[in-house]
Design an enzyme around this catalytic site. Structure first.
Site, mmCIF file in Angstrom:
data_model
loop_
_atom_site.group_PDB
_atom_site.id
_atom_site.type_symbol
_atom_site.label_atom_id
_atom_site.label_comp_id
_atom_site.label_asym_id
_atom_site.label_seq_id
_atom_site.Cartn_x
_atom_site.Cartn_y
_atom_site.Cartn_z
ATOM 1 N N ALA A 65 0.864 -1.187 0.000
ATOM 2 C CA ALA A 65 0.000 0.000 0.000
ATOM 3 C C ALA A 65 0.896 1.231 0.000
ATOM 4 C CB ALA A 65 -0.897 -0.021 1.229
ATOM 5 N N GLY A 110 0.538 -5.145 0.617
ATOM 6 C CA GLY A 110 -0.631 -5.296 -0.247
ATOM 7 C C GLY A 110 -0.334 -6.015 -1.555
ATOM 8 N N GLU A 113 -0.465 -9.542 -0.702
ATOM 9 C CA GLU A 113 -1.879 -9.844 -0.435
ATOM 10 C C GLU A 113 -2.685 -9.969 -1.734
ATOM 11 O OE1 GLU A 113 -1.886 -6.543 2.395
ATOM 12 O OE2 GLU A 113 -2.974 -7.856 3.767
ATOM 13 N N GLU A 133 4.432 -5.011 7.310
ATOM 14 C CA GLU A 133 3.612 -3.999 7.975
ATOM 15 C C GLU A 133 4.022 -3.718 9.420
ATOM 16 O OE1 GLU A 133 2.433 -6.468 6.115
ATOM 17 O OE2 GLU A 133 1.039 -5.626 4.640
#
Ligand code: COA
Length: 259
Positions: A65, A110, A113, A133
């Site tokens: 992200a 992300g 993910e 993260e």
């Protein structure tokens, strides 16, 4: 549909969706997440697309992200951002058309993910995976804690997520995070080859297998077996099942029509 941060190219019924912010290693800002949502809806809706390949432009698949957007988020904005990304990624995962991630480089946060939400992952030898993260004081928010543990097991998922360590493609293969590792120059050829192998099979059967596996993993064994038997029954009503079995008995290749 034109996109600002993605490209979507279709050739021979296979769509290739490329996240295209190479100067930021394809980091997912909110606008890119929104476009990913539009793109997967477009892919699912278009009759000229049978399967989807997801990849990244430049040296990264997706480096997570966009930290510049996350850095000022309030609790409510953060929760909404997570739920929004989760909903977009879930639409990749529940696509009845096969979705393969061609992981060309960094698949972090992300990016890892999104790869996890794809049905199959093929990695270049240059790919790197990780959920960093906790280094930033946060946790995976687009499904990583849930999908990683389901895919590679609880202990390995806890290790990857809590150490925030990056692993290379061979290690990702060893622990079952990716299906195949290939030299960088062979990535798209290998991905297309696997996609074409899938697309040569009966599309409704492929879609119902994906659905049975996706839903079945969340059910008891008995419930999952009923789901499977129902799909087996449903497929007996399709022209493609009749054609597939007839073609076998007649020693010829089947001509599937998707009905
Ligand atoms: N969010 C925002 N920008 C990012 C980013 C992210 N997740 N990942 C990389 N970028 C940007 C960098 O800020 C840099 O931009 P700049 O040139 O304007 O300064 C550009 O992409 C190139 O990255 P850089 O760090 O210079 O490349 P590198 O080869 O030295 O390192 C990484 C590559 C992937 C190891 C490093 O960029 C990194 O750790 N990224 C963050 C990964 C992460 O924590 N993701 C999870 C987020 S929740």
């Amino acid at each position: 549909m034109p996109y600002q941060f993605l490209t979507l190219a279709v050739e021979n019924r296979i769509a290739t969706l490329t996240v295209n912010r190479p100067d930021k290693l394809n980091a997912l800002n909110d606008a890119t997440i929104a476009e990913l949502g539009q793109a997967i809806d477009e892919v699912r809706a278009r009759d000229d697309i049978a399967g989807l390949i997801v990849t990244g432009a430049g040296r990264a698949f997706i480096a997570g992200a966009d930290i510049s957007e996350l850095s000022s988020q309030t609790p409510t904005i953060a929760k909404t951002r997570a739920q929004n990304g989760q909903s977009v990624f879930r639409r990749f995962e529940t696509s009845p058309k096969p979705v393969i991630a061609a992981v060309n480089g960094f698949a972090l946060g992300g990016g890892c993910e999104l790869a996890l939400a794809c049905h199959i992952r093929i990695a270049s030898e240059k790919a790197k995976f990780g959920q960093p993260e906790v280094k930033l004081g946060t946790c995976p928010g687009f499904g990583g804690t849930q999908r990683l543990s389901r895919l590679i097991g609880k202990g390995r998922a806890i290790q990857l997520i809590t150490t925030a360590e990056m692993i290379d493609a061979q290690e990702a293969y060893r622990i079952g995070l990716v299906n195949k590792v290939v030299p960088p120059d062979d990535l798209m050829t290998a991905t297309l080859e696997m996609m074409n192998t899938i697309l040569a099979n009966a599309p409704l059967a492929v879609a119902l297998c994906i659905e049975a596996i996706d839903h079945g993993l969340e059910m008891s064994l008995d419930e999952g077996l009923v789901l499977e038997a129902n799909h087996f029954g449903l497929l007996a009503a399709t022209e493609d099942m009749t054609e597939g079995m007839k073609a076998f008995l007649e020693k010829r290749a089947p001509a599937f029509k998707g009905r």
